[in-house]
Motif scaffolding. Structure first.
Motif, PDB file in Angstrom:
ATOM      1  N   GLY A 153       0.817  -1.203   0.000  1.00  0.00           N
ATOM      2  CA  GLY A 153       0.000   0.000   0.000  1.00  0.00           C
ATOM      3  C   GLY A 153       0.849   1.251   0.000  1.00  0.00           C
ATOM      4  O   GLY A 153       2.081   1.181  -0.050  1.00  0.00           O
ATOM      5  N   PRO A 154       0.197   2.405   0.069  1.00  0.00           N
ATOM      6  CA  PRO A 154       0.920   3.672   0.024  1.00  0.00           C
ATOM      7  C   PRO A 154       1.959   3.761   1.133  1.00  0.00           C
ATOM      8  O   PRO A 154       1.821   3.147   2.191  1.00  0.00           O
ATOM      9  CB  PRO A 154      -0.185   4.708   0.218  1.00  0.00           C
ATOM     10  N   SER A 155       3.012   4.550   0.886  1.00  0.00           N
ATOM     11  CA  SER A 155       4.049   4.730   1.897  1.00  0.00           C
ATOM     12  C   SER A 155       3.488   5.447   3.113  1.00  0.00           C
ATOM     13  O   SER A 155       2.460   6.114   3.045  1.00  0.00           O
ATOM     14  CB  SER A 155       5.213   5.538   1.319  1.00  0.00           C
ATOM     15  N   GLY A 156       4.181   5.318   4.222  1.00  0.00           N
ATOM     16  CA  GLY A 156       3.736   5.941   5.462  1.00  0.00           C
ATOM     17  C   GLY A 156       3.380   4.896   6.498  1.00  0.00           C
ATOM     18  O   GLY A 156       3.288   3.695   6.208  1.00  0.00           O
ATOM     19  N   LEU A 157       3.150   5.321   7.721  1.00  0.00           N
ATOM     20  CA  LEU A 157       2.823   4.424   8.814  1.00  0.00           C
ATOM     21  C   LEU A 157       1.451   3.790   8.601  1.00  0.00           C
ATOM     22  O   LEU A 157       0.519   4.444   8.126  1.00  0.00           O
ATOM     23  CB  LEU A 157       2.833   5.187  10.138  1.00  0.00           C
ATOM     24  N   LYS A 158       1.335   2.533   8.962  1.00  0.00           N
ATOM     25  CA  LYS A 158       0.070   1.829   8.869  1.00  0.00           C
ATOM     26  C   LYS A 158      -0.387   1.459  10.283  1.00  0.00           C
ATOM     27  O   LYS A 158       0.120   0.522  10.881  1.00  0.00           O
ATOM     28  CB  LYS A 158       0.208   0.582   8.009  1.00  0.00           C
ATOM     29  N   PHE A 159      -1.332   2.240  10.811  1.00  0.00           N
ATOM     30  CA  PHE A 159      -1.865   1.991  12.148  1.00  0.00           C
ATOM     31  C   PHE A 159      -3.032   1.013  12.031  1.00  0.00           C
ATOM     32  O   PHE A 159      -4.153   1.400  11.715  1.00  0.00           O
ATOM     33  CB  PHE A 159      -2.320   3.299  12.789  1.00  0.00           C
ATOM     34  N   VAL A 160      -2.752  -0.273  12.246  1.00  0.00           N
ATOM     35  CA  VAL A 160      -3.781  -1.304  12.095  1.00  0.00           C
ATOM     36  C   VAL A 160      -4.933  -1.034  13.048  1.00  0.00           C
ATOM     37  O   VAL A 160      -4.727  -0.785  14.242  1.00  0.00           O
ATOM     38  CB  VAL A 160      -3.176  -2.693  12.330  1.00  0.00           C
ATOM     39  N   ALA A 161      -6.166  -1.075  12.505  1.00  0.00           N
ATOM     40  CA  ALA A 161      -7.334  -0.687  13.287  1.00  0.00           C
ATOM     41  C   ALA A 161      -8.252  -1.845  13.625  1.00  0.00           C
ATOM     42  O   ALA A 161      -8.884  -1.850  14.673  1.00  0.00           O
ATOM     43  CB  ALA A 161      -8.130   0.388  12.538  1.00  0.00           C
ATOM     44  N   ASP A 162      -8.347  -2.865  12.741  1.00  0.00           N
ATOM     45  CA  ASP A 162      -9.320  -3.925  12.989  1.00  0.00           C
ATOM     46  C   ASP A 162      -9.109  -5.030  11.967  1.00  0.00           C
ATOM     47  O   ASP A 162      -8.448  -4.840  10.937  1.00  0.00           O
ATOM     48  CB  ASP A 162     -10.740  -3.368  12.861  1.00  0.00           C
ATOM     49  N   VAL A 163      -9.698  -6.199  12.236  1.00  0.00           N
ATOM     50  CA  VAL A 163      -9.752  -7.285  11.266  1.00  0.00           C
ATOM     51  C   VAL A 163     -11.047  -8.044  11.492  1.00  0.00           C
ATOM     52  O   VAL A 163     -11.484  -8.234  12.631  1.00  0.00           O
ATOM     53  CB  VAL A 163      -8.530  -8.227  11.376  1.00  0.00           C
ATOM     54  N   ILE A 164     -11.715  -8.430  10.401  1.00  0.00           N
ATOM     55  CA  ILE A 164     -12.957  -9.194  10.489  1.00  0.00           C
ATOM     56  C   ILE A 164     -12.933 -10.310   9.454  1.00  0.00           C
ATOM     57  O   ILE A 164     -12.224 -10.237   8.451  1.00  0.00           O
ATOM     58  CB  ILE A 164     -14.209  -8.324  10.254  1.00  0.00           C
ATOM     59  N   ALA A 165     -13.701 -11.353   9.708  1.00  0.00           N
ATOM     60  CA  ALA A 165     -13.873 -12.398   8.715  1.00  0.00           C
ATOM     61  C   ALA A 165     -14.720 -11.864   7.572  1.00  0.00           C
ATOM     62  O   ALA A 165     -15.658 -11.095   7.782  1.00  0.00           O
ATOM     63  CB  ALA A 165     -14.542 -13.616   9.344  1.00  0.00           C
ATOM     64  N   ALA A 166     -14.378 -12.269   6.338  1.00  0.00           N
ATOM     65  CA  ALA A 166     -15.088 -11.778   5.158  1.00  0.00           C
ATOM     66  C   ALA A 166     -15.862 -12.920   4.514  1.00  0.00           C
ATOM     67  O   ALA A 166     -15.510 -13.409   3.441  1.00  0.00           O
ATOM     68  CB  ALA A 166     -14.113 -11.166   4.168  1.00  0.00           C
ATOM     69  N   GLY A 167     -16.911 -13.371   5.179  1.00  0.00           N
ATOM     70  CA  GLY A 167     -17.709 -14.464   4.641  1.00  0.00           C
ATOM     71  C   GLY A 167     -17.182 -15.824   5.085  1.00  0.00           C
ATOM     72  O   GLY A 167     -16.258 -15.925   5.895  1.00  0.00           O
TER      73      GLY A 167
END
Length: 502
Positions: free
Chosen positions: A214-228
Motif C-alpha cells: 500500500g501507500p508509503s507511510g505508517l500503517k496503524f492497524v485498526a481492525d480485522v474481520i472475517a469476510a464471509g
C-alpha cells in the motif's frame, strides 16, 4: 400492552421451553465442581462483579457465544504486570469458571495497549496480545486459544506470530469462516503485518506472515474481520504520510493472504483525516464486505460518516461515504449497528461545540438506507439536547450501538473523569427513529466513575454490557462489572420479560 409487562405463556409451552433451554445449556456447560456464581440482576445498585481482586482491572471486552452466554476478557494489574484474564458466562450471567476468571497470560507490562478477541465456530475464545515481558528480547505478538472448559489449547498456552525483534504493540484477531484465525498487527517500522493460523496454531501464510502493501507511510492497524465463509479476511488501517491519516481497508485471500482489493486497498473516503490514536471498527455485512461508521476531520471540524464496501471492494455509498448529519457542529465518537436484513445502518454520535467559556455536548442518531439517504432528517434524531458541560458533569462519551428488533439500542456514559458520577443510559429507537421506552434505561445507580464501556448481544435476544467501575473513584481500584438489559428496557430476568421472543 405496557412495554414493561410480563408475557403470559401456556403452562405446557412454558415447561417444555424450560426443559429444552436447560438441556441445551447443560449439554454445553463445562463441569463446575465449585458451582456457578453470579447471574444477571434486576438491581442496578448491585451489578454483576466479574473482576474485583483489589487492583486495577480494566479494558474488558465481551463477546457472545452460540449458547446465549458470553466470554469476557480484561487486564488485571492486581499482581502487577497487567495479566490477561478470561471468564465464561452462561445465558443467565452465571460465572462458569472460578470468580475473577482464568489467567490467559501472566505479563510484566506497566501499561496496556489494545488486544484482539474473537470466538470461533467451535465456541473457543481467541485472544491476541503482547507477551510477555516488556521490552524483552523475545517480546512478541502471540495468540491464545481457550476452549469452553477454560483450557488453553496450544503448546505453552500461546503461539507467537510476530518475529523476534520486530517490535509491535496493538493487534487484532478474527476467527475465519474456514475454521482458522487471522491476526494482524503493526510493527515498529510502521508496517501492517498479518498471519493465519490453523486450528492447531500452525502458521498458514508462511513462517513469518505477510506484510500489507500500500501507500508509503505508517500503517496503524485498526481492525480485522472475517469476510464471509470462505476464509478471507478484511483488515483496516489508517495510513499516515505526513500529518494526514487516511482510513483504508484490504481483503486478504484465504489461501495465502494475497491482496484482493488492489495493491493500495480501498480508501474508505476521499476526504477527511482521522485523529491520532483513533482506530474505528468495521462491521461485517455478512456478504463478504464491510461497513464503516466513524468520525474524521476536515480542518478543525469533525464529520460523522458511514461507508459500505462490497465484497469486490466497491464503495457503495460514494467516494466520500454518506454524512450522518448536515449540522455544522463537530460530530465525534460515531458508533453504529448494521442491519444485514435491510442493509440499513443505525448510528449515533456526540455533537459538540464551544461557545467560550462554555462547552456543549448533545447526542444524535441517524438511519442511513442502502441508497445513502438519511432517513431521520438532515440533522438526525436528537437523543440528548446540547447541554452546558463546563464542569464535565454533562459530557457524553463511551458510546455503544447494539441491535434491537426493528431498530437499535444506543448506550452512553454521562460525565467525564473530572466528576465522580458517571451514569450509563440506554434508549431504544425503532426504524422511524421513535423512542420505544418512556425514559432512558439506567444500567447502574452507584455514583462512581465509569470507563471502557462495551457491549454485545446474546443469541437469545438481549444486550449485555461490561465496564470498569471505581468503587472509591480511584483508578488503581477499578473493578469490572456487568449488566444485562432486555429489549423492554428492564435489567435482570432473561426468560419471561416482554421482548424475549421478538
Amino acid at each position: 400492552m405496557s412495554t414493561h409487562a410480563y408475557r403470559r405463556l401456556p403452562v405446557s409451552l412454558l415447561l417444555a421451553g424450560l426443559c429444552g433451554f436447560a438441556s441445551a445449556q447443560a449439554a454445553d456447560h463445562a463441569p463446575q465442581p465449585q458451582g456457578v456464581s453470579g447471574g444477571w440482576t434486576g438491581d442496578i445498585a448491585a451489578n454483576l462483579p466479574l473482576a474485583d481482586r483489589g487492583g486495577e482491572e480494566t479494558q474488558a471486552k465481551i463477546l457472545p457465544r452460540a449458547d446465549g452466554g458470553f466470554y469476557v476478557s480484561w487486564f488485571d494489574n492486581t499482581d502487577g504486570g497487567y495479566d490477561l484474564r478470561l471468564q465464561r458466562l452462561d445465558a443467565e450471567g452465571h460465572e462458569l469458571w472460578p470468580h475473577n476468571g482464568i489467567v490467559v497470560a501472566d505479563r510484566t507490562y506497566n501499561s496496556t495497549t489494545d488486544y484482539g478477541f474473537s470466538v470461533d465456530a467451535a465456541g473457543n475464545a481467541l485472544l491476541s496480545f503482547q507477551c510477555c515481558t516488556q521490552q524483552a528480547a523475545d517480546e512478541r505478538i502471540v495468540v491464545a486459544k481457550v476452549d469452553p472448559a477454560g483450557n488453553l489449547l496450544w503448546s505453552g498456552g500461546r503461539v507467537p506470530v510476530s518475529t523476534v525483534g520486530e517490535g509491535e504493540q496493538i493487534s487484532y484477531v478474527t476467527a475465519t469462516g474456514d475454521g482458522n484465525a487471522v491476526v494482524v498487527w503493526m510493527n515498529d517500522s510502521g508496517l501492517g503485518r498479518a498471519q493465519k493460523l490453523d486450528p492447531n496454531g500452525a502458521p498458514l501464510w508462511g513462517a513469518t506472515g505477510i506484510t500489507l502493501p500500500g501507500p508509503s507511510g505508517l500503517k496503524f492497524v485498526a481492525d480485522v474481520i472475517a469476510a464471509g465463509g470462505n476464509g478471507d479476511a478484511i483488515v483496516s488501517w489508517s495510513n499516515q504520510a505526513g500529518s494526514t491519516r487516511i482510513l483504508r481497508a484490504q481483503k486478504l485471500a484465504a489461501l495465502d493472504g494475497a491482496v484482493l482489493w488492489g495493491t493500495d486497498g480501498v480508501r474508505i473516503a476521499d476526504t477527511g483525516n482521522l485523529s491520532a490514536g483513533y482506530f474505528p471498527k468495521m462491521r461485517s455485512d455478512g456478504a463478504g464486505g464491510a461497513v464503516f461508521a466513524y468520525s474524521d476531520f476536515i480542518g478543525l471540524v469533525s464529520y460523522a460518516r458511514v461507508q459500505h464496501v462490497a465484497a469486490d471492494g466497491t464503495r457503495l455509498l460514494g467516494a466520500s461515504g454518506t454524512l450522518l448529519t448536515t449540522g455544522t457542529r463537530s460530530h465525534l465518537q460515531t458508533q453504529a449497528h448494521y442491519d444485514a436484513a435491510s442493509g440499513d445502518v443505525y448510528a449515533f454520535w456526540v455533537d459538540t461545540t464551544v461557545i467560550t467559556p462554555n462547552s456543549y455536548d448533545g447526542l444524535y442518531a441517524q438511519r442511513v438506507d442502502t441508497s445513502g439517504v438519511r432517513r431521520w432528517g438532515e440533522e438526525g434524531r436528537e437523543l440528548v439536547p446540547m447541554t452546558v458541560s463546563t464542569d464535565g458533569t454533562e459530557a457524553l462519551s463511551q458510546l455503544v450501538a447494539l441491535p434491537a428488533p426493528g431498530g437499535f439500542l444506543a448506550t452512553w456514559v454521562t460525565g467525564n473523569t473530572s466528576v465522580s458520577n458517571n451514569p450509563i443510559r440506554t434508549v431504544r429507537l425503532d426504524v422511524d427513529g421513535q423512542l420505544q421506552w418512556a425514559r432512558a434505561a439506567r444500567l447502574k445507580s452507584r455514583l462512581t466513575h465509569t470507563s471502557r464501556l462495551t457491549g454485545a448481544t446474546s443469541t437469545l435476544g438481549y444486550a449485555a454490557f461490561t465496564w470498569s467501575d471505581a468503587p472509591t473513584n480511584t483508578s488503581s481500584e477499578l473493578n469490572v462489572l456487568g449488566q444485562n438489559l432486555q429489549y423492554n428496557g428492564m435489567p435482570g430476568d432473561t426468560l419471561f420479560r416482554d421482548g424475549f421472543d421478538e
